[in-house]
Scaffold this active site. Structure first.
Site, PDB file in Angstrom:
ATOM      1  N   TYR A  47       0.814  -1.205   0.000  1.00  0.00           N
ATOM      2  CA  TYR A  47       0.000   0.000   0.000  1.00  0.00           C
ATOM      3  C   TYR A  47       0.856   1.267   0.000  1.00  0.00           C
ATOM      4  O   TYR A  47       0.363   2.347  -0.327  1.00  0.00           O
ATOM      5  CB  TYR A  47      -0.924   0.046   1.215  1.00  0.00           C
ATOM      6  CG  TYR A  47      -1.911  -1.089   1.335  1.00  0.00           C
ATOM      7  CD1 TYR A  47      -2.083  -2.033   0.302  1.00  0.00           C
ATOM      8  CD2 TYR A  47      -2.672  -1.241   2.487  1.00  0.00           C
ATOM      9  CE1 TYR A  47      -2.976  -3.076   0.433  1.00  0.00           C
ATOM     10  CE2 TYR A  47      -3.580  -2.284   2.613  1.00  0.00           C
ATOM     11  CZ  TYR A  47      -3.714  -3.199   1.602  1.00  0.00           C
ATOM     12  OH  TYR A  47      -4.612  -4.236   1.737  1.00  0.00           O
ATOM     13  N   ILE A 225     -13.088  -4.930   7.133  1.00  0.00           N
ATOM     14  CA  ILE A 225     -12.120  -3.831   7.195  1.00  0.00           C
ATOM     15  C   ILE A 225     -12.371  -2.852   6.046  1.00  0.00           C
ATOM     16  O   ILE A 225     -11.570  -2.752   5.115  1.00  0.00           O
ATOM     17  CB  ILE A 225     -10.665  -4.336   7.189  1.00  0.00           C
ATOM     18  CG1 ILE A 225     -10.421  -5.331   6.043  1.00  0.00           C
ATOM     19  CG2 ILE A 225     -10.298  -4.969   8.520  1.00  0.00           C
ATOM     20  CD1 ILE A 225      -8.938  -5.590   5.795  1.00  0.00           C
ATOM     21  N   LYS A 227     -12.285   0.387   3.816  1.00  0.00           N
ATOM     22  CA  LYS A 227     -11.428   1.561   3.675  1.00  0.00           C
ATOM     23  C   LYS A 227     -12.281   2.808   3.827  1.00  0.00           C
ATOM     24  O   LYS A 227     -13.404   2.874   3.322  1.00  0.00           O
ATOM     25  CB  LYS A 227     -10.758   1.565   2.309  1.00  0.00           C
ATOM     26  CG  LYS A 227      -9.964   2.849   2.025  1.00  0.00           C
ATOM     27  CD  LYS A 227     -10.058   3.222   0.563  1.00  0.00           C
ATOM     28  CE  LYS A 227      -9.479   4.604   0.324  1.00  0.00           C
ATOM     29  NZ  LYS A 227      -9.621   5.032  -1.067  1.00  0.00           N
ATOM     30  N   ASN A 237     -19.312   3.957   8.745  1.00  0.00           N
ATOM     31  CA  ASN A 237     -18.920   2.554   8.860  1.00  0.00           C
ATOM     32  C   ASN A 237     -18.941   2.091  10.310  1.00  0.00           C
ATOM     33  O   ASN A 237     -19.373   0.972  10.617  1.00  0.00           O
ATOM     34  CB  ASN A 237     -17.523   2.343   8.269  1.00  0.00           C
ATOM     35  CG  ASN A 237     -17.490   2.492   6.760  1.00  0.00           C
ATOM     36  OD1 ASN A 237     -18.522   2.447   6.094  1.00  0.00           O
ATOM     37  ND2 ASN A 237     -16.299   2.680   6.213  1.00  0.00           N
TER      38      ASN A 237
END
Length: 271
Positions: A47, A225, A227, A237
């Site tokens: 990443y 998970i 983003k 979220n």
């Protein structure tokens, strides 16, 4: 916080950081999520943001032992010595002496089960990683790894959402006491275009994103998970933790017949 990273398993909801490549935005999103109450942060060598994630951790008010931190070794770094060397670099970038979970990112390119997993065993024995994870592994690869690893397989991180329900891997995880960590749990935004999810979201006066996350987290051995970078998105979220879907909602999602994989590189083990 009440979370104990040594005994409580993987928190049901984490902050994903894939494609969170704006340095300041990444650091802020990590710090904001941790201060809001997130107890799980996920990154990876590939990443290119481990240093920014580390800065966000440092900027937050949360102690290191009070949240779960995971990263992944990229497929170019899976030779035995490269695993050891690059993991040390990851720890340095993240500003920590250990990660709670280290994944093999894909069973591809330099991945050699005996050599790669031997290095993971060493890191585990040294306490630099608390748990061993695998990512994008199919059942046959999990079985092979299980025979080689000294440490138990703690997690398998795979793409999972209502348009890719991963029934076989969910069943395998539940039967083998492995946590299935769902990446791209919002199908890269496509959950907003699924009529079943829209109907359920309207019923609960919430978002399709929350519905997708709540559906995932309703399953044993599954965590999500997503983003998120903006504060509103991070908060939306997070609110999925308190959304309770009823049996009718869950059955409606389970019966979605569309199957749309979002992440499908040539080196994916299913290809």
């Amino acid at each position: 916080m009440t979370y104990d990273a040594n005994s409580d398993g993987i928190p049901k909801l984490g902050l994903g950081t894939w494609e969170n490549t704006d340095s300041d935005e990444c650091a802020h999103s990590v710090a904001y999520a941790l201060d809001l109450g997130y107890e799980h942060v996920d990154t990876a060598q590939a990443y290119g943001n481990e240093e920014d994630v580390g800065r966000g951790i440092a900027d937050s008010s949360v102690d290191r032992e009070d949240f779960f931190l995971a990263t992944k070794v990229w497929i170019d770094n899976l030779a035995h010595d490269d695993v050891l060397e690059t993991t040390e670099k990851s720890l340095d970038k993240l500003g920590t002496d250990y990660v709670d979970l280290l994944y093999v990112h894909w069973p591809a390119r330099e991945y050699d089960p005996e050599e790669t997993l031997a290095a993971f065993n060493e890191l585990y024995d040294e306490g630099k990683i608390k748990h061993v994870g695998l990512s994008n592994f199919e059942p046959e690869h999990l079985e092979e790894a299980k025979e080689i690893l000294d440490a138990p397989i703690y997690a398998n991180q795979v793409e999972m959402h209502p348009l890719l329900q991963q029934d076989e891997l969910v069943e395998y995880a539940q039967e083998n006491d492995i946590t299935l960590v769902a990446y791209s749990p919002l199908a890269r935004g496509n959950v907003f275009n699924v009529p079943e999810l829209t109907d359920i979201a309207e019923k609960h006066e919430t978002s399709e994103a929350q519905v997708s996350l709540a559906w995932l987290m309703s399953k044993d051995n599954v965590v999500a998970i997503p983003k998120a970078t903006g504060e509103d998105h991070i908060e939306d979220n997070y609110d999925a933790l308190t959304l309770e879907l009823d049996d009718e909602d869950i059955e409606k999602i389970d019966n979605i017949e569309r199957e749309e994989r979002q992440v499908d590189p040539d080196f994916g083990p299913w290809n």
